[in-house]
Design a protein around this motif. Structure first.
Motif, PDB file in Angstrom:
ATOM      1  N   ILE A 294       0.855  -1.190   0.000  1.00 26.04           N
ATOM      2  CA  ILE A 294       0.000   0.000   0.000  1.00 26.04           C
ATOM      3  C   ILE A 294       0.890   1.238   0.000  1.00 26.04           C
ATOM      4  CG2 ILE A 294      -1.799   1.262   1.218  1.00 26.04           C
ATOM      5  CD1 ILE A 294      -2.725  -1.405   0.168  1.00 26.04           C
ATOM      6  N   PRO A 295       0.787   2.089  -1.036  1.00 36.07           N
ATOM      7  CA  PRO A 295       1.588   3.319  -1.046  1.00 36.07           C
ATOM      8  C   PRO A 295       1.260   4.180   0.165  1.00 36.07           C
ATOM      9  CG  PRO A 295       0.568   2.898  -3.194  1.00 36.07           C
ATOM     10  CD  PRO A 295      -0.062   1.952  -2.220  1.00 36.07           C
ATOM     11  N   ALA A 296       2.165   5.103   0.468  1.00 33.43           N
ATOM     12  CA  ALA A 296       1.977   5.977   1.632  1.00 33.43           C
ATOM     13  C   ALA A 296       0.926   7.034   1.316  1.00 33.43           C
ATOM     14  CB  ALA A 296       3.298   6.615   2.026  1.00 33.43           C
ATOM     15  N   ASP A 297      -0.286   6.564   1.095  1.00 34.34           N
ATOM     16  CA  ASP A 297      -1.417   7.426   0.814  1.00 34.34           C
ATOM     17  C   ASP A 297      -2.461   7.189   1.901  1.00 34.34           C
ATOM     18  OD1 ASP A 297      -4.364   7.428  -0.586  1.00 34.34           O
ATOM     19  OD2 ASP A 297      -3.097   9.058  -1.340  1.00 34.34           O
ATOM     20  N   PRO A 298      -2.791   8.220   2.682  1.00 34.12           N
ATOM     21  CA  PRO A 298      -3.695   7.998   3.826  1.00 34.12           C
ATOM     22  C   PRO A 298      -5.012   7.346   3.441  1.00 34.12           C
ATOM     23  CG  PRO A 298      -2.700  10.175   3.952  1.00 34.12           C
ATOM     24  CD  PRO A 298      -2.320   9.606   2.614  1.00 34.12           C
ATOM     25  N   GLY A 299      -5.615   7.790   2.335  1.00 30.00           N
ATOM     26  CA  GLY A 299      -6.906   7.240   1.935  1.00 30.00           C
ATOM     27  C   GLY A 299      -6.837   5.757   1.618  1.00 30.00           C
ATOM     28  N   ARG A 300      -5.852   5.360   0.823  1.00 30.83           N
ATOM     29  CA  ARG A 300      -5.738   3.955   0.437  1.00 30.83           C
ATOM     30  C   ARG A 300      -5.353   3.088   1.629  1.00 30.83           C
ATOM     31  NH1 ARG A 300      -2.446   3.003  -4.990  1.00 30.83           N
ATOM     32  NH2 ARG A 300      -3.306   0.928  -4.565  1.00 30.83           N
ATOM     33  N   LEU A 301      -4.468   3.622   2.493  1.00 28.39           N
ATOM     34  CA  LEU A 301      -4.051   2.851   3.652  1.00 28.39           C
ATOM     35  C   LEU A 301      -5.219   2.655   4.619  1.00 28.39           C
ATOM     36  CD1 LEU A 301      -1.761   1.454   5.117  1.00 28.39           C
ATOM     37  CD2 LEU A 301      -1.102   3.648   6.092  1.00 28.39           C
ATOM     38  N   ARG A 302      -5.994   3.716   4.852  1.00 30.91           N
ATOM     39  CA  ARG A 302      -7.132   3.595   5.758  1.00 30.91           C
ATOM     40  C   ARG A 302      -8.198   2.671   5.189  1.00 30.91           C
ATOM     41  NH1 ARG A 302      -6.933  10.033   6.914  1.00 30.91           N
ATOM     42  NH2 ARG A 302      -5.141   9.967   8.325  1.00 30.91           N
ATOM     43  N   ALA A 303      -8.344   2.676   3.878  1.00 32.75           N
ATOM     44  CA  ALA A 303      -9.314   1.764   3.260  1.00 32.75           C
ATOM     45  C   ALA A 303      -8.888   0.309   3.461  1.00 32.75           C
ATOM     46  CB  ALA A 303      -9.444   2.081   1.770  1.00 32.75           C
ATOM     47  N   ALA A 304      -7.571   0.057   3.334  1.00 35.30           N
ATOM     48  CA  ALA A 304      -7.087  -1.317   3.522  1.00 35.30           C
ATOM     49  C   ALA A 304      -7.282  -1.763   4.969  1.00 35.30           C
ATOM     50  CB  ALA A 304      -5.613  -1.398   3.127  1.00 35.30           C
TER      51      ALA A 304
END
Length: 245
Positions: A3-13
């Protein structure tokens, strides 16, 4: 799963775990390991040159596993006598390597430098004013102030907040050309604070600053504190290990 260091994508995961139904432990462990692998700055990599995080070792991992598995309660010796004696034995050994008489060494392990330094401030306050431990700061005749290098770890501000003396009670002493605490400026600050009615009680000598690994002039600070009746604390969270051998 990287997961790239992107808050949205990380929180979704992470948010995919809604806790509605039990999950397979093995699958969860594998998923979490992948999340950490792809979403962590790997401070153990040989090309990492940031903070001084130590690399984990096999025995370190095993030790953490033992501590988690047995979960000893160290609030009282009778609850975990073996763990308490292991701690005391290691502290006596480390104190001896630093030049202290083994029988005079006492203390406890902490989660890190910030907790250790908090303990030091509480000790210094209680040493200077025993009534602090029972009646609090209102029992003191003035405002306590402490002194640390401008290059020191700024957890001192949080500690001052937590102990009740307030962030304004921390004097960040200017440093010299070698980034060591300037003793002349320290003496001026102590004298000025006393003249203003404040209560100097503690000086922090940093043994390995966070930014540059600089060691303050500890012998000179010890002499100054003895002369002025101040508690000297050596913050050796970084440099202590490399200066004790």
């Amino acid at each position: 799963m990287s997961i790239p260091a992107d808050p949205g994508r990380l929180r979704a995961a992470v948010g995919a775990y809604d806790f509605g139904e039990p999950a397979d432990p093995a699958a969860v462990l594998e998923d979490v390991a992948e999340l950490l692998r792809g979403g962590t700055v790997h401070t153990t990599h040989p090309r990492y040159f940031g903070l001084f995080n130590p690399a984990p070792t096999l025995l370190g991992v095993v030790g953490e596993t033992l501590a988690a598995a047995f979960n000893p309660q160290l609030a009282a010796w009778s609850h975990a006598p073996a763990a308490a004696e292991i701690e005391a034995h290691l502290l006596r050994f480390l104190g001896g390597r630093l030049g202290y008489p083994a029988e005079a060494v006492a203390g406890s392990f902490t989660s890190g430098g910030a907790e250790a330094n908090l303990t030091a401030v509480l000790l210094a306050l209680t040493k200077a004013w025993p009534e602090y431990g029972t009646a609090g700061l209102r029992a003191l005749p003035g405002r306590p102030v402490l002194y640390a290098s401008a290059e020191s770890h700024l957890a001192w501000l949080k500690i001052a907040h937590g102990t009740g003396i307030g962030r304004e009670a921390v004097r960040l002493v200017p440093v010299d050309a070698s980034l060591r605490m300037d003793l002349g400026r320290l003496a001026d600050l102590v004298a000025s604070d006393r003249e203003a009615g404040d209560l100097p009680f503690m000086v922090v000598g940093t043994a390995g600053t966070t930014g540059a690994g600089v060691i303050d002039p500890l012998p000179e600070l010890a002499a100054f504190c003895a002369e002025q009746g101040l508690w000297l604390h050596a913050d050796a969270a970084y440099g202590g290990a490399r200066t004790s051998g």
